[in-house]
Design a protein around this motif. Structure first.
Motif, PDB file in Angstrom:
ATOM      1  N   GLY A   5       0.799  -1.214   0.000  1.00  0.00           N
ATOM      2  CA  GLY A   5       0.000   0.000   0.000  1.00  0.00           C
ATOM      3  C   GLY A   5       0.826   1.255   0.000  1.00  0.00           C
ATOM      4  O   GLY A   5       0.340   2.309  -0.366  1.00  0.00           O
ATOM      5  N   GLY A   6       2.079   1.170   0.408  1.00  0.00           N
ATOM      6  CA  GLY A   6       2.955   2.305   0.260  1.00  0.00           C
ATOM      7  C   GLY A   6       3.417   2.942   1.542  1.00  0.00           C
ATOM      8  O   GLY A   6       3.105   2.501   2.647  1.00  0.00           O
ATOM      9  N   LEU A   7       4.158   4.034   1.363  1.00  0.00           N
ATOM     10  CA  LEU A   7       4.725   4.799   2.460  1.00  0.00           C
ATOM     11  C   LEU A   7       4.361   6.263   2.292  1.00  0.00           C
ATOM     12  O   LEU A   7       4.171   6.751   1.185  1.00  0.00           O
ATOM     13  CB  LEU A   7       6.254   4.676   2.468  1.00  0.00           C
ATOM     14  CG  LEU A   7       6.885   3.294   2.570  1.00  0.00           C
ATOM     15  CD1 LEU A   7       8.386   3.400   2.352  1.00  0.00           C
ATOM     16  CD2 LEU A   7       6.578   2.655   3.916  1.00  0.00           C
ATOM     17  N   VAL A   8       4.306   6.969   3.412  1.00  0.00           N
ATOM     18  CA  VAL A   8       4.309   8.425   3.408  1.00  0.00           C
ATOM     19  C   VAL A   8       5.635   8.846   4.026  1.00  0.00           C
ATOM     20  O   VAL A   8       5.985   8.401   5.125  1.00  0.00           O
ATOM     21  CB  VAL A   8       3.118   9.018   4.178  1.00  0.00           C
ATOM     22  CG1 VAL A   8       3.244  10.532   4.281  1.00  0.00           C
ATOM     23  CG2 VAL A   8       1.808   8.649   3.483  1.00  0.00           C
ATOM     24  N   VAL A   9       6.391   9.694   3.314  1.00  0.00           N
ATOM     25  CA  VAL A   9       7.771  10.019   3.676  1.00  0.00           C
ATOM     26  C   VAL A   9       7.917  11.521   3.870  1.00  0.00           C
ATOM     27  O   VAL A   9       7.474  12.307   3.027  1.00  0.00           O
ATOM     28  CB  VAL A   9       8.748   9.534   2.583  1.00  0.00           C
ATOM     29  CG1 VAL A   9      10.190   9.894   2.952  1.00  0.00           C
ATOM     30  CG2 VAL A   9       8.614   8.029   2.366  1.00  0.00           C
ATOM     31  N   ALA A  10       8.547  11.919   4.987  1.00  0.00           N
ATOM     32  CA  ALA A  10       8.915  13.318   5.221  1.00  0.00           C
ATOM     33  C   ALA A  10      10.267  13.567   4.590  1.00  0.00           C
ATOM     34  O   ALA A  10      11.209  12.789   4.779  1.00  0.00           O
ATOM     35  CB  ALA A  10       8.957  13.616   6.715  1.00  0.00           C
ATOM     36  N   ARG A  11      10.383  14.674   3.836  1.00  0.00           N
ATOM     37  CA  ARG A  11      11.577  15.030   3.082  1.00  0.00           C
ATOM     38  C   ARG A  11      12.151  16.326   3.613  1.00  0.00           C
ATOM     39  O   ARG A  11      11.460  17.322   3.726  1.00  0.00           O
ATOM     40  CB  ARG A  11      11.187  15.201   1.624  1.00  0.00           C
ATOM     41  CG  ARG A  11      12.068  14.550   0.648  1.00  0.00           C
ATOM     42  CD  ARG A  11      11.669  14.722  -0.805  1.00  0.00           C
ATOM     43  NE  ARG A  11      10.348  15.141  -1.119  1.00  0.00           N
ATOM     44  CZ  ARG A  11      10.021  16.378  -1.410  1.00  0.00           C
ATOM     45  NH1 ARG A  11      10.922  17.335  -1.371  1.00  0.00           N
ATOM     46  NH2 ARG A  11       8.792  16.685  -1.719  1.00  0.00           N
ATOM     47  N   TYR A  12      13.451  16.333   3.950  1.00  0.00           N
ATOM     48  CA  TYR A  12      14.081  17.461   4.624  1.00  0.00           C
ATOM     49  C   TYR A  12      14.645  18.466   3.615  1.00  0.00           C
ATOM     50  O   TYR A  12      14.849  18.168   2.447  1.00  0.00           O
ATOM     51  CB  TYR A  12      15.213  16.964   5.520  1.00  0.00           C
ATOM     52  CG  TYR A  12      15.612  17.938   6.605  1.00  0.00           C
ATOM     53  CD1 TYR A  12      14.733  18.257   7.635  1.00  0.00           C
ATOM     54  CD2 TYR A  12      16.867  18.531   6.601  1.00  0.00           C
ATOM     55  CE1 TYR A  12      15.097  19.136   8.636  1.00  0.00           C
ATOM     56  CE2 TYR A  12      17.239  19.413   7.597  1.00  0.00           C
ATOM     57  CZ  TYR A  12      16.351  19.716   8.611  1.00  0.00           C
ATOM     58  OH  TYR A  12      16.716  20.601   9.598  1.00  0.00           O
ATOM     59  N   GLY A  13      14.875  19.703   4.118  1.00  0.00           N
ATOM     60  CA  GLY A  13      15.504  20.740   3.318  1.00  0.00           C
ATOM     61  C   GLY A  13      14.567  21.910   3.060  1.00  0.00           C
ATOM     62  O   GLY A  13      13.362  21.836   3.306  1.00  0.00           O
ATOM     63  N   PRO A  14      15.114  23.030   2.576  1.00  0.00           N
ATOM     64  CA  PRO A  14      14.272  24.203   2.319  1.00  0.00           C
ATOM     65  C   PRO A  14      13.194  23.944   1.286  1.00  0.00           C
ATOM     66  O   PRO A  14      12.149  24.597   1.281  1.00  0.00           O
ATOM     67  CB  PRO A  14      15.278  25.258   1.828  1.00  0.00           C
ATOM     68  CG  PRO A  14      16.466  24.480   1.376  1.00  0.00           C
ATOM     69  CD  PRO A  14      16.530  23.280   2.242  1.00  0.00           C
ATOM     70  N   ASP A  15      13.431  22.977   0.381  1.00  0.00           N
ATOM     71  CA  ASP A  15      12.419  22.590  -0.599  1.00  0.00           C
ATOM     72  C   ASP A  15      11.840  21.224  -0.250  1.00  0.00           C
ATOM     73  O   ASP A  15      11.434  20.465  -1.133  1.00  0.00           O
ATOM     74  CB  ASP A  15      13.032  22.566  -2.005  1.00  0.00           C
ATOM     75  CG  ASP A  15      14.211  21.602  -2.110  1.00  0.00           C
ATOM     76  OD1 ASP A  15      14.701  21.139  -1.057  1.00  0.00           O
ATOM     77  OD2 ASP A  15      14.641  21.309  -3.241  1.00  0.00           O
ATOM     78  N   GLY A  16      11.782  20.925   1.049  1.00  0.00           N
ATOM     79  CA  GLY A  16      11.285  19.636   1.512  1.00  0.00           C
ATOM     80  C   GLY A  16       9.792  19.488   1.325  1.00  0.00           C
ATOM     81  O   GLY A  16       9.091  20.390   0.846  1.00  0.00           O
ATOM     82  N   GLY A  17       9.287  18.339   1.732  1.00  0.00           N
ATOM     83  CA  GLY A  17       7.866  18.084   1.586  1.00  0.00           C
ATOM     84  C   GLY A  17       7.478  16.740   2.151  1.00  0.00           C
ATOM     85  O   GLY A  17       8.257  16.090   2.855  1.00  0.00           O
TER      86      GLY A  17
END
Length: 323
Positions: A5-17
């Motif tokens: 079913g997948g993952l939800v991932v936090a992405r770091y950095g000024p252009d993160g998401g």
């Protein structure tokens, strides 16, 4: 290990998401979130809380995940700097560790799982011998419901595990356990009724029992190597636990017996910065921040495969099937 079913991932950095990754084919939906460092499943179906922000301030986003993608439902200041970890406590409160400001933010959650009102703020105190990393308190991890307490807060800056409890007069903080000065405790996992604590600054793992007594402490690595070794995230695996060793990019598999841990094997993996270990009880997904990938690791054999590649600074992941 399939993504199921997948993952939800936090992405770091000024252009993160925040990215929804339904399969190894890659990202299907995203929402922007600068310096997104942590994500956890909320108290209601298909809601998530995302911590984002840097030394200038922090924010918690509440996001809904469904067939249409990701939708931001709410955004609130933590009134602290660089939030890095959180836990749902007592089903109706979100407790957030603000690393840089040395504070803990406690949000009440409404019946839909969205924070309401400004948070209560608990200020921590103390320091340690490291002149750079331990000049003041730096909470790095929140564990709900251990040792009879509402929460345990792991403080890298003061070498302290704090207990956090609420009564009619409000929230109260007290010392639960003190580890060796200079340990720099970062993360914990519960195994056989005790806490296994990673020591980021001194390269150890420490066992603390449910009364706050330090039982034992050993080196988190099994062999010498050039370069730094920083024990980070810890997760349960059959027979014990695993700890991510950042800097040298390995995962140490630990056994636990009578309150003592030992390194059974150390598995070298690609990259240099394994940020998170996500366990399904048998296997591990390893979030490699600097390598932009997620690995599937069998801790019993040391075999690994690349599950997802091409990500930008992934920091933390949760399974979508848990929503």
């Amino acid at each position: 290990m399939t993504l199921d079913g997948g993952l939800v991932v936090a992405r770091y950095g000024p252009d993160g998401g925040v990215d929804w990754i339904p399969s190894s084919d890659g990202v299907a939906a995203s929402v922007p979130a600068s310096y997104a460092a942590f994500v956890l499943v909320g108290r209601r179906t298909r809601t998530l809380h995302v911590l984002c922000g840097d030394v200038s301030g922090g924010e918690v986003l509440t996001i809904r995940a469904d067939e249409g993608g990701l939708t931001v439902l709410d955004a609130r200041r933590t009134f602290g700097a660089e939030p890095c970890h959180a836990a749902i406590v007592g089903d109706d409160r979100l407790v957030v560790a603000n690393y840089e400001s040395g504070t803990v933010s406690i949000f009440d959650l409404d019946e839909t799982g969205i924070p309401v009102r400004e948070p209560a703020i608990v200020e921590l105190a103390g320091s340690g011998p490291d002149p750079v990393r331990q000049r003041g308190p730096h909470p790095h991890f929140v564990l709900a419901g251990f040792g009879g307490h509402d929460a345990i807060v792991v403080d890298l800056g003061s070498d302290t595990l704090w207990s956090l409890d609420r009564d009619a007069d409000g929230w109260h903080v007290a010392t639960f356990a003190e580890v060796e000065p200079g340990t720099g405790p970062r993360h914990v996992v519960v195994a056989d009724g005790s806490l296994i604590v990673s020591g980021e600054l001194d390269g150890t793992v420490t066992v603390v029992d449910e009364t706050g007594h330090v039982v034992s402490s050993v080196a988190a690595t099994s062999f010498g190597a050039d370069g730094p070794a920083y024990p980070g995230d810890v997760a349960r695996v059959p027979g014990g636990a695993a700890v991510a060793i950042r800097g040298r990019s390995s995962v140490s598999v630990l056994t636990l017996h009578a309150g003592t841990v030992a390194v059974e094997r150390e598995v070298v993996i690609p990259g240099s910065w394994p940020q998170q270990l996500l366990s399904d009880g048998r296997r591990l997904l390893v979030v490699d921040r600097d390598g932009g990938r997620i690995l599937d690791l069998d801790p019993e054999t040391g075999a690994w495969t690349e599950e997802i590649t091409g990500l930008r600074a992934p920091m933390w992941a949760v399974r979508v099937e848990a929503l």
